[in-house]
Design an enzyme around this catalytic site. Structure first.
Site, PDB file in Angstrom:
ATOM      1  N   ARG A 229       0.995  -1.378  -0.033  1.00  0.00           N
ATOM      2  CA  ARG A 229       0.061   0.008  -0.330  1.00  0.00           C
ATOM      3  C   ARG A 229       0.965   1.189  -0.009  1.00  0.00           C
ATOM      4  O   ARG A 229       1.957   1.228   0.507  1.00  0.00           O
ATOM      5  CB  ARG A 229      -0.972  -0.118   1.296  1.00  0.00           C
ATOM      6  CG  ARG A 229      -1.853  -0.826   1.270  1.00  0.00           C
ATOM      7  CD  ARG A 229      -2.933  -0.395   0.129  1.00  0.00           C
ATOM      8  NE  ARG A 229      -4.306  -1.167   0.120  1.00  0.00           N
ATOM      9  CZ  ARG A 229      -4.278  -2.288  -0.591  1.00  0.00           C
ATOM     10  NH1 ARG A 229      -3.582  -2.519  -1.652  1.00  0.00           N
ATOM     11  NH2 ARG A 229      -5.538  -2.950  -0.834  1.00  0.00           N
ATOM     12  N   GLU A 258      -3.519   7.431  -4.684  1.00  0.00           N
ATOM     13  CA  GLU A 258      -3.654   7.143  -6.072  1.00  0.00           C
ATOM     14  C   GLU A 258      -5.248   7.788  -6.706  1.00  0.00           C
ATOM     15  O   GLU A 258      -6.043   7.835  -5.989  1.00  0.00           O
ATOM     16  CB  GLU A 258      -3.959   5.643  -5.819  1.00  0.00           C
ATOM     17  CG  GLU A 258      -2.596   4.879  -5.526  1.00  0.00           C
ATOM     18  CD  GLU A 258      -2.655   3.380  -5.562  1.00  0.00           C
ATOM     19  OE1 GLU A 258      -4.029   2.776  -5.859  1.00  0.00           O
ATOM     20  OE2 GLU A 258      -1.858   2.718  -5.219  1.00  0.00           O
ATOM     21  N   HIS A 276      -1.042   0.407  -9.961  1.00  0.00           N
ATOM     22  CA  HIS A 276      -1.674  -0.647  -9.073  1.00  0.00           C
ATOM     23  C   HIS A 276      -2.234  -1.710  -9.679  1.00  0.00           C
ATOM     24  O   HIS A 276      -3.547  -2.084  -9.767  1.00  0.00           O
ATOM     25  CB  HIS A 276      -2.919   0.232  -8.044  1.00  0.00           C
ATOM     26  CG  HIS A 276      -3.019  -0.535  -6.874  1.00  0.00           C
ATOM     27  ND1 HIS A 276      -3.500   0.237  -5.912  1.00  0.00           N
ATOM     28  CD2 HIS A 276      -2.837  -1.853  -6.525  1.00  0.00           C
ATOM     29  CE1 HIS A 276      -3.625  -0.732  -4.820  1.00  0.00           C
ATOM     30  NE2 HIS A 276      -3.185  -1.783  -5.070  1.00  0.00           N
TER      31      HIS A 276
END
Length: 310
Positions: A229, A258, A276
């Site tokens: 993360r 993000e 991601h």
């Protein structure tokens, strides 16, 4: 399982879900988005993905809520403590994405050491055709790879990298029953590593775990790879370390805000940036979606979850 749409809605979508998962939930449970829900009474299950929150406000909006089903292995988007306080159980989708994320972690380690995507950019820029020489890179074999967080994914990534000839070190809350070398802190692990691979869960307990001290311990010849993360890495400290040459480079699949990537990283040739995509294969995402349905079915039928967290 089929849903009689004459009965009150029992499942609702909170967002952050892929289109096929939304379609499955609509077809199977007549599950609306929360914003389209006319009457919250009787809604006992909420389904959420990593791009959306399941916090106190969402729980307040659903007074009969008893389960939150999360599409993703990480669940830092869910306020688990608040859910527990209210007697709401939470599930995630472990195991089914282990291989895909471990593959990507291993590929990023190989990339930062061997400069694969940097070499691709070198060719596309015309530099090779102009007679310039690509830089020499480093062998994976013999490199010390430190795995920060030796859970399911961390173990799978370590096994892949060991097959490349890397030497595996790790840090977790406690030593594991493995042959790899254990270090008692992230700083100690970073100091011993050529590449530090971050594979810890997100959440308050790991927020900023990889800070300036860890990056300084990694050193000017060390690389950081993060597929966990974005919150686990102190992003300003990472940018500062790269700009000062205090680490050699990074491979990043996740970011603090993000889809926004720090502008200072965008033009750096020593950083690999991915959007991601750790679990972003057709097979993995379908398996995750099916596990979501299994959890919803189990809770509606038996009041249980297949993969509860905690």
């Amino acid at each position: 399982m089929t849903t009689d749409t004459q009965h009150p809605v029992r499942v609702v979508q909170l967002g952050g879900l892929m289109p096929f998962v939304r379609a499955w939930l609509t077809e199977r449970y007549a599950a609306p988005e929360l914003a389209d829900l006319e009457d919250p009474a009787g809604v006992v299950v909420a389904v959420v993905g990593g791009g959306a929150r399941a916090g106190a406000a969402e729980m307040d909006a659903l007074p009969d809520l008893r389960a939150i089903v999360n599409f993703g292995v990480g669940y830092d988007n869910v306020d688990v403590a608040e859910a527990g306080r209210r007697g709401i159980v939470v599930s995630n989708t472990p195991d089914v994405l282990t291989d895909a994320v471990a593959d990507l972690a291993a590929f990023l380690v190989v990339d930062v050491l061997r400069g694969i995507t940097a070499a691709d950019r070198f060719v596309r820029s015309g530099a090779w055709a102009r007679g310039e020489k690509p830089r020499l890179t480093r062998d994976v074999r013999g490199a010390v790879v430190g795995v920060l967080g030796l859970g399911r994914i961390g173990t799978a990534a370590a096994e892949r990298l060991e097959a490349f000839g890397a030497e595996i070190h790790y840090h977790s809350r406690s030593p594991k029953d493995v042959a790899w070398t254990y270090h008692d802190s992230p700083v100690a692990l970073a100091k011993a590593s050529d590449v530090l691979v971050v594979l810890t869960p997100g959440g308050a307990g790991t927020d900023g775990l990889v800070d300036a001290a860890v990056l300084d311990a990694l050193g000017p010849d060390g690389y950081l790879v993060n597929v966990a993360r974005g919150s686990v890495v102190d992003e300003p400290a990472l940018v500062a370390a790269l700009e000062a040459g205090r680490i050699a480079g990074a491979g990043l699949d996740v970011f603090a805000d993000e889809p926004h990537v720090p502008p200072a990283l965008l033009d750096r040739d020593d950083v690999v940036l991915l959007p991601h995509v750790g679990s972003a294969t057709v097979e993995t995402r379908e398996a995750m979606g099916r596990l979501v349905l299994d959890n919803v079915d189990a809770f509606l039928d038996r009041g249980e979850l297949v993969t509860p967290v905690g």
